[in-house]
Scaffold this motif. Sequence first.
Motif, PDB file in Angstrom:
ATOM      1  N   PHE A   1       0.846  -1.194   0.000  1.00 21.11           N
ATOM      2  CA  PHE A   1       0.000   0.000   0.000  1.00 21.11           C
ATOM      3  C   PHE A   1       0.880   1.242   0.000  1.00 21.11           C
ATOM      4  O   PHE A   1       1.820   1.355   0.800  1.00 21.11           O
ATOM      5  N   GLY A   2       0.571   2.177  -0.887  1.00 24.76           N
ATOM      6  CA  GLY A   2       1.261   3.459  -0.926  1.00 24.76           C
ATOM      7  C   GLY A   2       0.448   4.535  -0.241  1.00 24.76           C
ATOM      8  O   GLY A   2      -0.749   4.686  -0.506  1.00 24.76           O
ATOM      9  N   ALA A   3       1.095   5.301   0.643  1.00 30.29           N
ATOM     10  CA  ALA A   3       0.379   6.251   1.500  1.00 30.29           C
ATOM     11  C   ALA A   3       0.263   7.647   0.912  1.00 30.29           C
ATOM     12  O   ALA A   3      -0.324   8.531   1.546  1.00 30.29           O
ATOM     13  N   MET A   4       0.779   7.890  -0.286  1.00 31.17           N
ATOM     14  CA  MET A   4       0.822   9.254  -0.815  1.00 31.17           C
ATOM     15  C   MET A   4      -0.563   9.885  -0.928  1.00 31.17           C
ATOM     16  O   MET A   4      -0.740  11.086  -0.715  1.00 31.17           O
ATOM     17  N   ARG A   5      -1.558   9.082  -1.261  1.00 29.68           N
ATOM     18  CA  ARG A   5      -2.894   9.633  -1.504  1.00 29.68           C
ATOM     19  C   ARG A   5      -3.757   9.719  -0.240  1.00 29.68           C
ATOM     20  O   ARG A   5      -4.936  10.070  -0.329  1.00 29.68           O
TER      21      ARG A   5
END
Length: 280
Positions: free
Chosen positions: A19-23
């Motif tokens: 999971f990428g947290a940027m958004r």
Amino acid sequence: MTTTTFSLGGDLTINRLGFGAMRLPMSTFDGPTRTPENGIAVLRRAVELGVDHIDTAGFYNRGDVRANELIRTALSPYRDGLVIATKVGPLPGPDGMPSRQASPDQLRGLVEADLRALGLDRLDLVYLRVGGMSGPGGESIAERFEVLAGLREEGLIRHLGVSNVDAAQFAEARAVAPVTAVQNSYADDPELLAECEAAGIAFVPFFLLGGGGNPLDTERLGKVAARLGATPAQVQIASLLALSPSVLAIPGTGSLDHLEENCAAGGLVLGDEDLAYLRG
């Protein structure tokens, strides 16, 4: 059968779909701010769905909504086996965008800030993110990477990575200290991916669902998705994971529905004919 896990640095076994947290704080760097409650709910559901690799950065923020603080609020105390990766290097420019680069003597402060924000004594994986908002190449990274290598020796960092690098910068970093992961654009040179695979190094594409160069044709994605009863985003994630057993996917979202959709892509297996068609 597709391998669903990867041994990061030889001692951290994680699911290849993370999971990428940027958004979490915002939909895009110039988009509207999301509520903290939304980000906390998405993070907790991600872990419930089996996510054990979260990619974040201290510059993932919008106003008072900061990804690292959301992660700590939602998930601390952290469960065993949860790997958190972060990136240091970019600094905000006058417009708030991460367009400037930290000097070597600023990197310790950035690492320590991430430790505080996440509530950790040691960071599992820290990338040196190079180049501000520009593409890879054109500068030496050895001096900055040496600083992170020193922090690794002190025990503040477990593993090191590099992000937004070309082949020369990758080689430069590996001459300084072991590199565990490379985080580059989805459309970067396949030779770098092959080098990572041969060395047992993770390759973690960013912008995997668009925004940074997408080599897959939208019409072909739609046709394969319709045949499989999946969504184009799920097919794109599955095709990415099929590139190499060293590829880790970190699709990011601030939507619970999109999170469910993305995580379900981990169970989607594309046949050889599908993959050949997608890659044209």
